[in-house]
Design a protein around this motif. Structure first.
Motif, PDB file in Angstrom:
ATOM      1  N   GLU A 102     -22.738 -45.604   4.038  1.00  0.00           N
ATOM      2  CA  GLU A 102     -21.572 -45.269   3.474  1.00  0.00           C
ATOM      3  C   GLU A 102     -21.977 -46.492   1.652  1.00  0.00           C
ATOM      4  O   GLU A 102     -23.262 -47.017   1.601  1.00  0.00           O
ATOM      5  N   GLY A 103     -21.355 -45.507   0.216  1.00  0.00           N
ATOM      6  CA  GLY A 103     -21.772 -46.777  -0.633  1.00  0.00           C
ATOM      7  C   GLY A 103     -22.792 -45.775  -1.719  1.00  0.00           C
ATOM      8  O   GLY A 103     -23.313 -44.810  -1.055  1.00  0.00           O
ATOM      9  N   GLU A 104     -23.557 -47.216  -2.402  1.00  0.00           N
ATOM     10  CA  GLU A 104     -24.388 -46.087  -2.686  1.00  0.00           C
ATOM     11  C   GLU A 104     -25.515 -46.888  -2.525  1.00  0.00           C
ATOM     12  O   GLU A 104     -25.863 -47.897  -1.914  1.00  0.00           O
ATOM     13  N   THR A 105     -26.692 -45.476  -3.097  1.00  0.00           N
ATOM     14  CA  THR A 105     -27.907 -45.983  -2.502  1.00  0.00           C
ATOM     15  C   THR A 105     -28.930 -45.336  -4.055  1.00  0.00           C
ATOM     16  O   THR A 105     -28.348 -44.733  -4.413  1.00  0.00           O
ATOM     17  N   ARG A 106     -29.653 -46.567  -4.402  1.00  0.00           N
ATOM     18  CA  ARG A 106     -30.305 -46.502  -5.691  1.00  0.00           C
ATOM     19  C   ARG A 106     -31.718 -45.895  -4.678  1.00  0.00           C
ATOM     20  O   ARG A 106     -32.592 -46.561  -4.995  1.00  0.00           O
ATOM     21  N   ILE A 107     -32.668 -44.767  -5.430  1.00  0.00           N
ATOM     22  CA  ILE A 107     -33.701 -44.309  -4.835  1.00  0.00           C
ATOM     23  C   ILE A 107     -34.154 -44.976  -6.142  1.00  0.00           C
ATOM     24  O   ILE A 107     -34.595 -43.953  -7.325  1.00  0.00           O
ATOM     25  N   ILE A 108     -35.402 -45.921  -6.720  1.00  0.00           N
ATOM     26  CA  ILE A 108     -35.983 -46.811  -8.244  1.00  0.00           C
ATOM     27  C   ILE A 108     -37.765 -46.154  -7.973  1.00  0.00           C
ATOM     28  O   ILE A 108     -38.157 -45.841  -6.909  1.00  0.00           O
ATOM     29  N   ASN A 109     -37.367 -46.256  -9.789  1.00  0.00           N
ATOM     30  CA  ASN A 109     -39.136 -46.159  -9.500  1.00  0.00           C
ATOM     31  C   ASN A 109     -39.720 -44.866  -8.996  1.00  0.00           C
ATOM     32  O   ASN A 109     -41.040 -44.692  -8.631  1.00  0.00           O
ATOM     33  N   GLY A 110     -38.956 -43.668  -9.265  1.00  0.00           N
ATOM     34  CA  GLY A 110     -39.422 -42.399  -8.471  1.00  0.00           C
ATOM     35  C   GLY A 110     -40.851 -41.207  -9.518  1.00  0.00           C
ATOM     36  O   GLY A 110     -40.268 -40.472  -9.410  1.00  0.00           O
ATOM     37  N   GLU A 111     -40.700 -41.746 -10.681  1.00  0.00           N
ATOM     38  CA  GLU A 111     -41.695 -40.938 -11.521  1.00  0.00           C
ATOM     39  C   GLU A 111     -42.552 -40.100 -11.019  1.00  0.00           C
ATOM     40  O   GLU A 111     -42.798 -38.835 -11.990  1.00  0.00           O
ATOM     41  N   ARG A 112     -42.859 -40.523  -9.977  1.00  0.00           N
ATOM     42  CA  ARG A 112     -44.213 -39.544  -9.671  1.00  0.00           C
ATOM     43  C   ARG A 112     -43.845 -38.026  -8.688  1.00  0.00           C
ATOM     44  O   ARG A 112     -44.478 -37.651  -8.060  1.00  0.00           O
ATOM     45  N   LEU A 113     -42.891 -38.575  -8.374  1.00  0.00           N
ATOM     46  CA  LEU A 113     -42.160 -37.722  -7.297  1.00  0.00           C
ATOM     47  C   LEU A 113     -41.851 -36.250  -8.310  1.00  0.00           C
ATOM     48  O   LEU A 113     -41.908 -35.382  -7.182  1.00  0.00           O
ATOM     49  N   ARG A 114     -41.573 -36.138  -9.565  1.00  0.00           N
ATOM     50  CA  ARG A 114     -41.455 -34.854  -9.554  1.00  0.00           C
ATOM     51  C   ARG A 114     -43.138 -34.205 -10.444  1.00  0.00           C
ATOM     52  O   ARG A 114     -42.716 -32.347 -10.797  1.00  0.00           O
ATOM     53  N   ILE A 115     -44.042 -35.319 -10.120  1.00  0.00           N
ATOM     54  CA  ILE A 115     -45.376 -34.427 -10.200  1.00  0.00           C
ATOM     55  C   ILE A 115     -45.847 -33.290  -8.980  1.00  0.00           C
ATOM     56  O   ILE A 115     -47.158 -34.126  -8.887  1.00  0.00           O
ATOM     57  N   LYS A 116     -44.920 -34.054  -7.796  1.00  0.00           N
ATOM     58  CA  LYS A 116     -45.316 -33.394  -6.279  1.00  0.00           C
ATOM     59  C   LYS A 116     -45.647 -31.866  -5.968  1.00  0.00           C
ATOM     60  O   LYS A 116     -45.791 -30.715  -7.215  1.00  0.00           O
ATOM     61  N   GLU A 117     -45.198 -31.572  -5.325  1.00  0.00           N
ATOM     62  CA  GLU A 117     -45.084 -29.558  -5.134  1.00  0.00           C
ATOM     63  C   GLU A 117     -44.497 -28.861  -5.366  1.00  0.00           C
ATOM     64  O   GLU A 117     -44.116 -28.192  -5.805  1.00  0.00           O
ATOM     65  N   SER A 118     -42.552 -29.879  -5.585  1.00  0.00           N
ATOM     66  CA  SER A 118     -41.651 -29.581  -6.443  1.00  0.00           C
ATOM     67  C   SER A 118     -41.494 -31.063  -7.303  1.00  0.00           C
ATOM     68  O   SER A 118     -41.766 -32.033  -6.972  1.00  0.00           O
ATOM     69  N   ASP A 119     -40.694 -31.157  -8.490  1.00  0.00           N
ATOM     70  CA  ASP A 119     -40.311 -32.296  -9.064  1.00  0.00           C
ATOM     71  C   ASP A 119     -38.680 -32.735  -7.466  1.00  0.00           C
ATOM     72  O   ASP A 119     -37.515 -31.792  -8.394  1.00  0.00           O
ATOM     73  N   ARG A 120     -39.301 -33.688  -7.046  1.00  0.00           N
ATOM     74  CA  ARG A 120     -38.555 -33.870  -6.103  1.00  0.00           C
ATOM     75  C   ARG A 120     -37.379 -34.659  -6.530  1.00  0.00           C
ATOM     76  O   ARG A 120     -36.451 -33.958  -5.478  1.00  0.00           O
ATOM     77  N   ILE A 121     -37.282 -34.840  -7.350  1.00  0.00           N
ATOM     78  CA  ILE A 121     -35.783 -35.474  -8.227  1.00  0.00           C
ATOM     79  C   ILE A 121     -34.774 -34.895  -7.909  1.00  0.00           C
ATOM     80  O   ILE A 121     -33.772 -34.995  -7.563  1.00  0.00           O
ATOM     81  N   THR A 122     -35.336 -33.697  -9.079  1.00  0.00           N
ATOM     82  CA  THR A 122     -34.523 -32.558  -9.549  1.00  0.00           C
ATOM     83  C   THR A 122     -34.343 -31.508  -7.679  1.00  0.00           C
ATOM     84  O   THR A 122     -32.843 -31.123  -7.734  1.00  0.00           O
ATOM     85  N   SER A 123     -35.599 -31.195  -7.050  1.00  0.00           N
ATOM     86  CA  SER A 123     -34.963 -30.616  -6.302  1.00  0.00           C
ATOM     87  C   SER A 123     -34.079 -30.957  -5.428  1.00  0.00           C
ATOM     88  O   SER A 123     -32.939 -30.322  -4.450  1.00  0.00           O
ATOM     89  N   ILE A 124     -34.307 -32.162  -4.828  1.00  0.00           N
ATOM     90  CA  ILE A 124     -33.853 -32.798  -3.818  1.00  0.00           C
ATOM     91  C   ILE A 124     -31.671 -32.898  -4.170  1.00  0.00           C
ATOM     92  O   ILE A 124     -30.873 -32.651  -3.238  1.00  0.00           O
ATOM     93  N   LYS A 125     -31.731 -33.754  -5.583  1.00  0.00           N
ATOM     94  CA  LYS A 125     -30.857 -33.556  -5.673  1.00  0.00           C
ATOM     95  C   LYS A 125     -30.148 -32.250  -5.828  1.00  0.00           C
ATOM     96  O   LYS A 125     -28.591 -32.046  -5.412  1.00  0.00           O
TER      97      LYS A 125
END
Ligand SMILES: O=C(O)C1=C[C@@H](OP(=O)(O)O)[C@@H](O)[C@H](O)C1
Ligand SMILES: C=C(OP(=O)(O)O)C(=O)O
Length: 430
Positions: free
Chosen positions: A323-346
């Motif tokens: 319910e409501g809003e979640t903010r997952i913050i400070n995820g800079e390094r998610l972009r340099i994993k097996e995929s850019d995980r910010i864009t891929s999961i979104k």
């Protein structure tokens, strides 16, 4: 491989696979140990990443006997003597970043190669050291393959703590083998700190002494000798996260997901999953070696992901159904994993009917009641995206088709078997 996943209810007991991070560390330490006596590492699963590390250590001189879920390793006295200078790291960031400095603790020419996104994942932290020490290296446009020729010298090392903790682990393994003392200083904020704790724990087990100055710097004596040891790998918190979320979002209120081999006192940073989902309202029962998860109504929250990046994709699934809003913050390094995980999961969760947006290095998620499904989604060749989408499918109205489902083999090769055992319905060759 494309698979069709029908909406299903997951329920029952699940044996959580062994920690990939501990497995890499134990195999490498044992392979560096003084010869004569063997080390035994128990409770291993031979994912592609762990097989990759094991094969390289064998190529570099360790004697390795393979069992179904164990290895016996006789080390090569802390020497790296490659039979073949070509080092195929496949898609494993841990493997390449741990092994580059270890490989040149003996004078060597090595060619490190990789596949998929590993070809582009950053290694600059090491290039700066090579430049300073006059160690030869060559690559084209910053991509793999990378040729390195030389030998590391003892002395002062500096690493930025906010790119990848894997560089620090690599140096903590390598520097004790040099013929003089070293100091490793961490600049900027140390992220993924929990992984350094795992490194220090296994190094200690192998008799290596490191002075930890509050994670700001490490004093490392040279000429140390890795000792053989016996070790049983504990369950993986990055993997239990998938099953915990599966239990929480289950549509059947009488369900229970019981996750076995979950060490309550683990040092793994991804143990944070327990605190985060509890804060969101999840109903968990935590015992010494297992966790029982009951379906729960959860609420949005703010999650700082800098210390536990690997659980970001599955937390996005949970947030999308909270319910409501979640903010997952400070995820800079998610972009340099097996995929850019910010864009891929979104991208993929939105195809299912979620409401996820990117804002800089954060994911902003507005909760929905359930997913629609009825579409084809891609794993972006990323095991954690594949497993997250599999769990998300349980709350879809219509079946989904998942492309690149085989990517789970990187860390959890039997994931689809477990998914079916827990009640998942999949069709592989339709
Ligand atoms: O040391 C390790 O075992 C790992 C460190 C983390 O990487 P970063 O330190 O690059 O975040 C993590 O994402 C990776 O899956 C495993
Ligand atoms: C990022 C991961 O691993 P590695 O960095 O070892 O490729 C992972 O397992 O999610």
């Amino acid at each position: 491989m494309k698979i069709k996943i029908k909406p299903s209810i997951l329920n029952g007991k699940i044996e959580i696979p062994p920690s990939k991070s501990y497995s890499h560390r134990a195999v490498i330490a044992a392979a560096l140990a003084e010869g004569g006596k063997k080390s035994k590492i128990d409770n291993l699963k031979f994912s592609v990443d762990i097989t990759t590390t094991t094969d390289i250590m064998e190529n570099w001189g360790a004697k390795i006997k393979r069992f179904e879920s164990a290895l016996e390793i006789i080390g090569n006295d802390g020497k790296v003597v490659p039979k073949d200078k070509y080092v195929q790291c496949n898609e494993s960031g841990s493997t390449i970043r741990f092994l580059i400095p270890i490989g040149i603790t003996s004078e060597n020419e090595l060619i490190f190669d990789g596949k998929g996104k590993l070809v582009d994942r950053p290694l600059e932290s090491y290039y700066r050291i090579f430049d300073k020490q006059g160690i030869f290296y060559k690559n084209e446009n910053g991509k793999l393959p990378l040729t390195v020729n030389g030998k590391l010298k003892a002395g002062n090392y500096e690493i930025d703590g906010n790119i990848s903790s894997q560089f620090i682990t690599g140096l903590l393994y390598a520097l004790p083998l040099l013929d003089g003392d070293s100091k490793l200083t961490i600049n900027k904020n140390l992220e993924s700190k929990g992984y350094i704790d795992l490194t220090l724990e296994i190094l200690k087990l192998a008799g290596i002494e490191i002075v930890n100055n509050n994670y700001k710097s490490f004093d490392i004596k040279g000429n140390q000798i890795y000792k053989p040891f016996d070790y049983t790998v504990e369950g993986d918190y990055s993997q239990v996260a998938f099953w915990i979320v599966a239990g929480i979002i289950s549509a059947n209120k009488d369900n229970e997901v019981k996750c076995l081999h979950v060490n309550k006192n683990s040092l793994q940073g991804d143990r944070e999953i327990i605190e985060i989902v509890t804060r969101m309202g999840a109903n968990l029962e935590i015992l010494d070696d297992y966790v029982i998860v009951k379906p729960s109504k959860t609420k949005g929250t703010v999650i700082d992901i800098s210390q536990c990046p690997d659980i970001a994709p599955i937390l996005t699934v949970l947030a999308a159904l909270s319910e409501g809003e979640t903010r997952i913050i400070n995820g800079e390094r998610l972009r340099i994993k097996e995929s850019d995980r910010i864009t891929s999961i979104k991208t993929e969760l939105n195809k299912l009917g979620a409401n996820v947006t990117e804002e800089g290095d954060s994911l902003i998620i507005q909760g929905v009641q359930g997913f629609t499904g009825g579409v084809t989604v891609s794993a972006w060749n990323d095991h954690r995206i594949a497993m997250s989408l599999a769990i998300a499918s349980t709350r879809c109205k219509k079946e989904i088709i998942l492309e690149e489902a085989e990517s789970v083999r990187k860390s959890y090769p039997h994931f689809w078997d477990d998914f079916v055992k827990m009640g998942g319905e999949i069709e592989k060759d339709f």
